[in-house]
Design an enzyme around this catalytic site. Structure first.
Site, mmCIF file in Angstrom:
data_model
loop_
_atom_site.group_PDB
_atom_site.id
_atom_site.type_symbol
_atom_site.label_atom_id
_atom_site.label_comp_id
_atom_site.label_asym_id
_atom_site.label_seq_id
_atom_site.Cartn_x
_atom_site.Cartn_y
_atom_site.Cartn_z
ATOM 1 N N LYS A 53 0.838 -1.208 0.000
ATOM 2 C CA LYS A 53 0.000 0.000 0.000
ATOM 3 C C LYS A 53 0.870 1.254 0.000
ATOM 4 O O LYS A 53 0.623 2.199 -0.747
ATOM 5 C CB LYS A 53 -0.942 -0.011 1.223
ATOM 6 N N GLN A 97 -4.712 -1.227 9.712
ATOM 7 C CA GLN A 97 -4.607 -2.568 9.130
ATOM 8 C C GLN A 97 -5.185 -3.607 10.092
ATOM 9 O O GLN A 97 -4.873 -3.614 11.292
ATOM 10 C CB GLN A 97 -3.137 -2.882 8.805
ATOM 11 N N ASP A 120 -11.043 2.971 4.258
ATOM 12 C CA ASP A 120 -11.356 1.542 4.241
ATOM 13 C C ASP A 120 -12.865 1.308 4.128
ATOM 14 O O ASP A 120 -13.305 0.204 3.799
ATOM 15 C CB ASP A 120 -10.874 0.894 5.548
HETATM 16 N N1 GUN Z 1 -6.836 -6.753 6.305
HETATM 17 C C1 GUN Z 1 -7.174 -7.518 5.243
HETATM 18 N N2 GUN Z 1 -7.804 -6.767 4.302
HETATM 19 C C2 GUN Z 1 -7.847 -5.513 4.789
HETATM 20 C C3 GUN Z 1 -8.368 -4.288 4.271
HETATM 21 O O1 GUN Z 1 -8.928 -4.197 3.172
HETATM 22 N N3 GUN Z 1 -8.218 -3.204 5.081
HETATM 23 C C4 GUN Z 1 -7.633 -3.283 6.299
HETATM 24 N N4 GUN Z 1 -7.541 -2.169 7.016
HETATM 25 N N5 GUN Z 1 -7.145 -4.389 6.806
HETATM 26 C C5 GUN Z 1 -7.262 -5.501 6.049
#
Ligand code: GUN
Length: 285
Positions: A53, A97, A120
């Protein structure tokens, strides 16, 4: 005839290229888009996702800040970090996350993210907007799947979409977005009785359970569109999805690979949500 392979990585690349002008316009207006990523603990999969990311931000000219808190971090420490980011004018998007360590109340943390910075789409207000069909930031993975379906010319209205998995990150918002697009939607879980009976009836099959090889070719309707959201790491270090690719591709009409399918789209949508959040702030200045 073997299915055509849906090139999620290529679709994501094209999107990022198209968005360069949005980044330029924001930066020229003195509002370089900024994303903050908060990672708590040392889950190895999270470390890879977070790195990807941050790298994607750099490639597009989005400012990013990574905050890594120890696995022993307290609820107060996580909330304090989010609170500082909520107040930081250089940050337009905040991503915490998941998963978080067991001592952290995930719901409270997600609720503490400013709604306008919730790239998100996990804040209850954004999830509520999704349920009500109102504007809001949408969860990245399901939004990415919708974009892939659109780009590959898949007709959704009136077709039977089956979603396997009911997580808040993927399954539930996926079902809602497909419903919004006028699909007839069935949601299955890993405990659904005679899962194959349902999946075999799907024109569009989206699988997001986290179980390698759960869906085999005999569970797929001939000609169906198969979207594999699973990312599982096998003992030999290789990545695979929830769909047994070799057998499913012999039956499906089109199918996403793992890696190179949905994963890159999730990141692209995160960047897109960050741009949208930065642009929204610009409009209201
Ligand atoms: N963990 C697995 N997929 C995601 C996601 O799309 N966003 C976040 N914040 N954590 C994750």
């Amino acid at each position: 005839m073997a299915a055509s392979i849906i090139d999620g990585a290529g679709i994501a690349r094209a999107l990022r290229l198209a968005w360069a002008s949005r980044v330029q316009a924001l930066s020229a207006a003195g509002r370089t888009p900024g994303l903050a990523v908060v990672k708590v603990g040392d889950d190895p999969a999270s470390a890879v996702y977070v790195r990807n990311k941050v790298r994607a931000c750099a490639e597009l000219g989005i400012h990013s800040e990574l905050y890594e808190l120890p696995a022993s971090a307290s609820q107060e420490q996580v909330l304090e970090r989010v609170s500082l980011l909520n107040a930081n004018p250089a940050i337009h998007g905040i991503l915490v996350q998941l998963p978080l360590p067991g001592q952290i109340d995930e719901a409270e943390v997600l609720a503490s993210v400013a709604v306008a910075k919730d790239v998100d789409g996990f804040h209850l207000q954004n999830l509520g907007a999704l349920v009500a069909g109102r504007p809001g930031l949408r969860p990245c993975t399901p939004a990415g799947v919708m974009y892939v379906l659109d780009q590959t010319g898949v007709e959704i209205a009136g077709r039977h979409a089956v979603v396997v998995g009911r997580s808040t990150i993927v399954g539930k918002p996926m079902a809602l977005l497909l419903l919004e697009a006028s699909a007839t939607v069935t949601v299955c879980t890993s405990r659904t009785r005679d899962l194959a009976q349902h999946t075999r009836d799907a024109d569009i099959l989206v699988v997001a359970v986290g179980r390698p090889g759960l869906i085999t070719g005999d569970m797929v309707k001939p000609g169906a569109v198969v979207i594999d959201v699973g990312i599982n790491r096998l003992a030999d270090g290789k990545l695979c999805g929830d769909v047994d690719f070799a057998s499913a591709r012999e039956v499906a009409g089109s199918i996403t690979p793992v890696p190179g399918g949905v994963g890159p789209m999730t990141i692209a949508m995160l960047l897109g949500n960050t741009l949208t959040a930065a642009e929204a702030g610009l409009a209201s200045r």
